[in-house]
Design a protein around this motif. Structure first.
Motif, PDB file in Angstrom:
ATOM      1  N   SER A 146      28.046  -5.615  15.615  1.00  0.00           N
ATOM      2  CA  SER A 146      27.423  -6.506  14.644  1.00  0.00           C
ATOM      3  C   SER A 146      28.486  -7.279  13.862  1.00  0.00           C
ATOM      4  O   SER A 146      28.334  -8.476  13.574  1.00  0.00           O
ATOM      5  CB  SER A 146      26.545  -5.698  13.688  1.00  0.00           C
ATOM      6  N   LYS A 147      29.607  -6.617  13.526  1.00  0.00           N
ATOM      7  CA  LYS A 147      30.706  -7.288  12.826  1.00  0.00           C
ATOM      8  C   LYS A 147      31.291  -8.416  13.676  1.00  0.00           C
ATOM      9  O   LYS A 147      31.651  -9.477  13.156  1.00  0.00           O
ATOM     10  CB  LYS A 147      31.805  -6.277  12.490  1.00  0.00           C
ATOM     11  N   LEU A 148      31.391  -8.189  14.991  1.00  0.00           N
ATOM     12  CA  LEU A 148      31.902  -9.232  15.878  1.00  0.00           C
ATOM     13  C   LEU A 148      30.997 -10.462  15.858  1.00  0.00           C
ATOM     14  O   LEU A 148      31.472 -11.603  15.774  1.00  0.00           O
ATOM     15  CB  LEU A 148      32.006  -8.710  17.312  1.00  0.00           C
ATOM     16  N   LEU A 149      29.692 -10.238  15.939  1.00  0.00           N
ATOM     17  CA  LEU A 149      28.759 -11.358  15.958  1.00  0.00           C
ATOM     18  C   LEU A 149      28.766 -12.104  14.621  1.00  0.00           C
ATOM     19  O   LEU A 149      28.596 -13.331  14.581  1.00  0.00           O
ATOM     20  CB  LEU A 149      27.357 -10.853  16.282  1.00  0.00           C
ATOM     21  N   ASP A 150      28.983 -11.371  13.522  1.00  0.00           N
ATOM     22  CA  ASP A 150      29.034 -12.015  12.207  1.00  0.00           C
ATOM     23  C   ASP A 150      30.179 -13.029  12.114  1.00  0.00           C
ATOM     24  O   ASP A 150      30.081 -14.012  11.365  1.00  0.00           O
ATOM     25  CB  ASP A 150      29.201 -10.954  11.112  1.00  0.00           C
TER      26      ASP A 150
ATOM     27  N   TYR B 257      35.407  -7.680  23.131  1.00  0.00           N
ATOM     28  CA  TYR B 257      35.573  -9.080  22.729  1.00  0.00           C
ATOM     29  C   TYR B 257      34.226  -9.759  22.556  1.00  0.00           C
ATOM     30  O   TYR B 257      33.236  -9.403  23.213  1.00  0.00           O
ATOM     31  CB  TYR B 257      36.306  -9.876  23.812  1.00  0.00           C
ATOM     32  N   ALA B 258      34.221 -10.784  21.705  1.00  0.00           N
ATOM     33  CA  ALA B 258      33.132 -11.751  21.694  1.00  0.00           C
ATOM     34  C   ALA B 258      33.769 -13.117  21.935  1.00  0.00           C
ATOM     35  O   ALA B 258      34.730 -13.486  21.261  1.00  0.00           O
ATOM     36  CB  ALA B 258      32.388 -11.729  20.361  1.00  0.00           C
ATOM     37  N   PHE B 259      33.258 -13.849  22.915  1.00  0.00           N
ATOM     38  CA  PHE B 259      33.849 -15.129  23.314  1.00  0.00           C
ATOM     39  C   PHE B 259      32.873 -16.268  23.076  1.00  0.00           C
ATOM     40  O   PHE B 259      31.665 -16.101  23.267  1.00  0.00           O
ATOM     41  CB  PHE B 259      34.128 -15.175  24.830  1.00  0.00           C
ATOM     42  N   ARG B 260      33.397 -17.430  22.736  1.00  0.00           N
ATOM     43  CA  ARG B 260      32.633 -18.639  22.998  1.00  0.00           C
ATOM     44  C   ARG B 260      32.719 -18.889  24.510  1.00  0.00           C
ATOM     45  O   ARG B 260      33.764 -18.671  25.113  1.00  0.00           O
ATOM     46  CB  ARG B 260      33.209 -19.826  22.233  1.00  0.00           C
ATOM     47  N   LYS B 261      31.642 -19.348  25.079  1.00  0.00           N
ATOM     48  CA  LYS B 261      31.642 -19.573  26.520  1.00  0.00           C
ATOM     49  C   LYS B 261      32.762 -20.522  26.921  1.00  0.00           C
ATOM     50  O   LYS B 261      33.412 -20.343  27.952  1.00  0.00           O
ATOM     51  CB  LYS B 261      30.289 -20.123  26.981  1.00  0.00           C
ATOM     52  N   SER B 262      33.033 -21.523  26.093  1.00  0.00           N
ATOM     53  CA  SER B 262      34.076 -22.504  26.422  1.00  0.00           C
ATOM     54  C   SER B 262      35.444 -21.839  26.554  1.00  0.00           C
ATOM     55  O   SER B 262      36.254 -22.231  27.401  1.00  0.00           O
ATOM     56  CB  SER B 262      34.126 -23.590  25.354  1.00  0.00           C
ATOM     57  N   ALA B 263      35.719 -20.820  25.729  1.00  0.00           N
ATOM     58  CA  ALA B 263      37.004 -20.114  25.814  1.00  0.00           C
ATOM     59  C   ALA B 263      37.113 -19.359  27.127  1.00  0.00           C
ATOM     60  O   ALA B 263      38.186 -19.311  27.754  1.00  0.00           O
ATOM     61  CB  ALA B 263      37.160 -19.159  24.635  1.00  0.00           C
TER      62      ALA B 263
ATOM     63  N   VAL C 158      37.052 -20.322  15.460  1.00  0.00           N
ATOM     64  CA  VAL C 158      37.217 -19.090  16.238  1.00  0.00           C
ATOM     65  C   VAL C 158      36.841 -19.309  17.703  1.00  0.00           C
ATOM     66  O   VAL C 158      35.736 -19.776  18.010  1.00  0.00           O
ATOM     67  CB  VAL C 158      36.356 -17.951  15.642  1.00  0.00           C
ATOM     68  N   ASP C 159      37.765 -18.964  18.594  1.00  0.00           N
ATOM     69  CA  ASP C 159      37.481 -18.991  20.025  1.00  0.00           C
ATOM     70  C   ASP C 159      36.998 -17.624  20.514  1.00  0.00           C
ATOM     71  O   ASP C 159      36.150 -17.533  21.398  1.00  0.00           O
ATOM     72  CB  ASP C 159      38.738 -19.387  20.806  1.00  0.00           C
ATOM     73  N   LEU C 160      37.596 -16.579  19.958  1.00  0.00           N
ATOM     74  CA  LEU C 160      37.246 -15.207  20.315  1.00  0.00           C
ATOM     75  C   LEU C 160      37.269 -14.358  19.049  1.00  0.00           C
ATOM     76  O   LEU C 160      37.945 -14.683  18.076  1.00  0.00           O
ATOM     77  CB  LEU C 160      38.264 -14.566  21.270  1.00  0.00           C
ATOM     78  N   ALA C 161      36.564 -13.227  19.103  1.00  0.00           N
ATOM     79  CA  ALA C 161      36.703 -12.183  18.097  1.00  0.00           C
ATOM     80  C   ALA C 161      36.887 -10.869  18.847  1.00  0.00           C
ATOM     81  O   ALA C 161      36.383 -10.701  19.963  1.00  0.00           O
ATOM     82  CB  ALA C 161      35.479 -12.120  17.196  1.00  0.00           C
ATOM     83  N   SER C 162      37.643  -9.949  18.243  1.00  0.00           N
ATOM     84  CA  SER C 162      37.882  -8.668  18.893  1.00  0.00           C
ATOM     85  C   SER C 162      38.072  -7.595  17.830  1.00  0.00           C
ATOM     86  O   SER C 162      38.217  -7.898  16.635  1.00  0.00           O
ATOM     87  CB  SER C 162      39.102  -8.744  19.824  1.00  0.00           C
ATOM     88  N   LEU C 163      38.075  -6.337  18.262  1.00  0.00           N
ATOM     89  CA  LEU C 163      38.128  -5.210  17.339  1.00  0.00           C
ATOM     90  C   LEU C 163      39.504  -4.571  17.289  1.00  0.00           C
ATOM     91  O   LEU C 163      40.233  -4.538  18.289  1.00  0.00           O
ATOM     92  CB  LEU C 163      37.109  -4.140  17.762  1.00  0.00           C
ATOM     93  N   MET C 164      39.850  -4.048  16.123  1.00  0.00           N
ATOM     94  CA  MET C 164      41.061  -3.258  15.962  1.00  0.00           C
ATOM     95  C   MET C 164      40.756  -2.098  15.029  1.00  0.00           C
ATOM     96  O   MET C 164      39.880  -2.197  14.154  1.00  0.00           O
ATOM     97  CB  MET C 164      42.214  -4.095  15.409  1.00  0.00           C
ATOM     98  N   THR C 165      41.478  -0.999  15.225  1.00  0.00           N
ATOM     99  CA  THR C 165      41.265   0.177  14.396  1.00  0.00           C
ATOM    100  C   THR C 165      42.605   0.713  13.929  1.00  0.00           C
ATOM    101  O   THR C 165      43.591   0.680  14.677  1.00  0.00           O
ATOM    102  CB  THR C 165      40.475   1.257  15.173  1.00  0.00           C
ATOM    103  N   PRO C 166      42.718   1.183  12.681  1.00  0.00           N
ATOM    104  CA  PRO C 166      44.003   1.682  12.177  1.00  0.00           C
ATOM    105  C   PRO C 166      44.467   2.914  12.950  1.00  0.00           C
ATOM    106  O   PRO C 166      43.649   3.751  13.345  1.00  0.00           O
ATOM    107  CB  PRO C 166      43.696   2.047  10.719  1.00  0.00           C
ATOM    108  N   ILE C 167      45.780   3.017  13.170  1.00  0.00           N
ATOM    109  CA  ILE C 167      46.355   4.210  13.779  1.00  0.00           C
ATOM    110  C   ILE C 167      47.555   4.661  12.945  1.00  0.00           C
ATOM    111  O   ILE C 167      48.311   3.845  12.440  1.00  0.00           O
ATOM    112  CB  ILE C 167      46.773   3.995  15.251  1.00  0.00           C
TER     113      ILE C 167
ATOM    114  N   THR D 246      37.664  -2.024  12.368  1.00  0.00           N
ATOM    115  CA  THR D 246      36.607  -1.021  12.401  1.00  0.00           C
ATOM    116  C   THR D 246      37.245   0.352  12.290  1.00  0.00           C
ATOM    117  O   THR D 246      38.368   0.565  12.753  1.00  0.00           O
ATOM    118  CB  THR D 246      35.773  -1.116  13.693  1.00  0.00           C
ATOM    119  N   ARG D 247      36.531   1.268  11.669  1.00  0.00           N
ATOM    120  CA  ARG D 247      37.003   2.651  11.567  1.00  0.00           C
ATOM    121  C   ARG D 247      36.389   3.519  12.661  1.00  0.00           C
ATOM    122  O   ARG D 247      36.719   4.689  12.781  1.00  0.00           O
ATOM    123  CB  ARG D 247      36.632   3.231  10.200  1.00  0.00           C
ATOM    124  N   VAL D 248      35.491   2.935  13.435  1.00  0.00           N
ATOM    125  CA  VAL D 248      34.844   3.680  14.509  1.00  0.00           C
ATOM    126  C   VAL D 248      35.746   3.636  15.735  1.00  0.00           C
ATOM    127  O   VAL D 248      36.004   2.575  16.299  1.00  0.00           O
ATOM    128  CB  VAL D 248      33.466   3.082  14.848  1.00  0.00           C
ATOM    129  N   THR D 249      36.257   4.794  16.148  1.00  0.00           N
ATOM    130  CA  THR D 249      37.207   4.820  17.257  1.00  0.00           C
ATOM    131  C   THR D 249      36.540   5.098  18.595  1.00  0.00           C
ATOM    132  O   THR D 249      36.907   4.530  19.608  1.00  0.00           O
ATOM    133  CB  THR D 249      38.292   5.876  17.008  1.00  0.00           C
TER     134      THR D 249
END
Length: 237
Positions: A103-107, A175-181, A117-126, A216-219
């Motif tokens: 849901s955060k990606l779509l937001d 990932y979330a992409f725009r189709k053009s990307a 934005v061309d793409l969105a992606s997730l990262m988590t702290p390590i 995200t904190r969800v691993t």
């Protein structure tokens, strides 16, 4: 879209391994569908057994026509003739996929009124030093606005200053992409940085695409090895 390649380098056939009575790929498909976020959930695969597993639970499948080096290539082929704006790539080995992170990606795209934005992606702290040094863990660094600067298998940033506590983030391959990307990615040759690191996200950066990183904190558990599968089985129980 869930790219589902059979011949994984570290654990071939992992997507058909049993997880709580169903194949891993079916668990991932059902978890993605259960989020309720998407107009359609489609598995894209090169293997008939994976196709049978998904159609056996009433799912939609697109069979890849060509050989693909990356998940982006596989998805780009699948969506080329589809009327879509934003495409989300959920890895087939992520059976613990959940609603909050997606849901955060779509937001990101809902809020992107300027079209930056061309793409969105997730990262988590390590924080585990071994994971930070592990080349199988892809790290990411961002600018002040959260756009990706670089991805690496090496520890980035390098902790040269002893009085500064560096923060490290693991890149999750969702990932979330725009189709053009995606369509552009398919046409672009592999650059020297992607070739060196073997990280497909770098190709977008090398050609000027902008990737918005979402923390995200969800691993969850990504199933890359037989040991990961055993961890997933224990967690599933």
């Amino acid at each position: 879209m869930i790219p589902a390649r059979y011949a994984a380098s570290r654990f071939p056939g992992k997507l058909l391994q049993d997880l709580g009575g169903k194949p891993v790929i079916v668990r991932t498909f059902e978890a993605t569908l259960a989020t309720g976020l998407f107009d359609e959930v489609i598995v894209v695969t090169d293997h008939e057994e994976i196709q049978k597993a998904i159609t056996g639970v009433g799912g939609s499948v697109i069979m890849s026509k060509g050989q693909h080096e990356t998940g982006s290539d596989r998805i780009a082929e699948a969506v080329e003739d589809l009327e879509v704006d934003v495409v989300v790539n959920v890895q087939g080995d992520e059976p613990f996929t959940e609603t909050e992170s997606l849901s955060k990606l779509l937001d990101v795209f809902r809020k992107d009124t300027e079209g930056e934005v061309d793409l969105a992606s997730l990262m988590t702290p390590i924080t585990d030093p071994e994971e930070i040094k592990n080349p199988n863990t892809v790290k990411v660094i961002t600018d002040q606005r959260g756009f990706a600067l670089y991805f690496s298998r090496a520890p980035i940033p390098y902790p040269r200053a002893s009085d500064i506590v560096a923060k490290y983030f693991k890149h999750k391959g969702v990932y979330a992409f725009r189709k053009s990307a995606l369509m552009d990615f398919r046409k672009l040759p592999i650059g020297p940085l992607e070739a060196a690191e073997k990280i497909e996200a770098i190709r977008y950066l090398e050609y000027g695409k902008r990737i918005s990183m979402v923390e995200t904190r969800v691993t969850g558990i990504e199933i890359d090895t037989p040991e990961d599968l055993e961890r997933a089985k224990a967690a599933w129980q």
